[in-house]
Design a protein around this motif. Sequence first.
Motif, PDB file in Angstrom:
ATOM      1  N   GLU A  29      29.944   6.707 -29.318  1.00 21.02           N
ATOM      2  CA  GLU A  29      29.833   7.653 -29.454  1.00 21.02           C
ATOM      3  C   GLU A  29      29.586   9.326 -29.135  1.00 21.02           C
ATOM      4  O   GLU A  29      29.098   9.934 -29.217  1.00 21.02           O
ATOM      5  CB  GLU A  29      29.495   8.069 -31.429  1.00 21.02           C
ATOM      6  N   SER A  30      28.178   8.829 -27.769  1.00 14.69           N
ATOM      7  CA  SER A  30      27.874   9.318 -27.483  1.00 14.69           C
ATOM      8  C   SER A  30      28.917   9.519 -26.038  1.00 14.69           C
ATOM      9  O   SER A  30      30.007   8.907 -25.251  1.00 14.69           O
ATOM     10  CB  SER A  30      26.983   8.342 -26.536  1.00 14.69           C
ATOM     11  N   THR A  31      28.306  11.066 -25.494  1.00 18.96           N
ATOM     12  CA  THR A  31      29.281  12.209 -24.202  1.00 18.96           C
ATOM     13  C   THR A  31      28.170  11.439 -22.888  1.00 18.96           C
ATOM     14  O   THR A  31      28.962  12.574 -22.285  1.00 18.96           O
ATOM     15  CB  THR A  31      29.490  13.207 -25.194  1.00 18.96           C
ATOM     16  N   SER A  32      27.020  11.353 -22.895  1.00 16.09           N
ATOM     17  CA  SER A  32      26.932  11.147 -21.842  1.00 16.09           C
ATOM     18  C   SER A  32      25.788   9.980 -21.393  1.00 16.09           C
ATOM     19  O   SER A  32      25.234   8.994 -22.986  1.00 16.09           O
ATOM     20  CB  SER A  32      25.807  12.202 -21.489  1.00 16.09           C
ATOM     21  N   LEU A  33      24.921   9.867 -20.774  1.00 11.30           N
ATOM     22  CA  LEU A  33      24.442   8.443 -20.269  1.00 11.30           C
ATOM     23  C   LEU A  33      22.842   9.151 -20.861  1.00 11.30           C
ATOM     24  O   LEU A  33      22.178   8.054 -21.863  1.00 11.30           O
ATOM     25  CB  LEU A  33      24.179   8.233 -19.095  1.00 11.30           C
TER      26      LEU A  33
END
Length: 90
Positions: free
Chosen positions: A55-59
Amino acid sequence: MTITIVHPSIENLQQFSDSFDIEKLLQYKGILPWLLANGWNYDNESCLIANIIDESTSLDQIWESDEFDFKALPDELKEKLHQIFEHFYL
């Protein structure tokens, strides 16, 4: 320390075969098969980690998660995650 990351495959997921349908899991587009193939146990924690990552859009969003303290993982698991991210996101 050298850490080798393996691609999810029937052979690499065989140890969990009693927990789920391997063929179905290999069709899953998320990161859970990668975690399991590389030594995570199939439990609530690995499912939570997979959900956060998926669900994350970045590290940065992953490492700063309020739901799970990724920074508290042992160094070996953090290194494995880093290498999985390289394979999964590239």
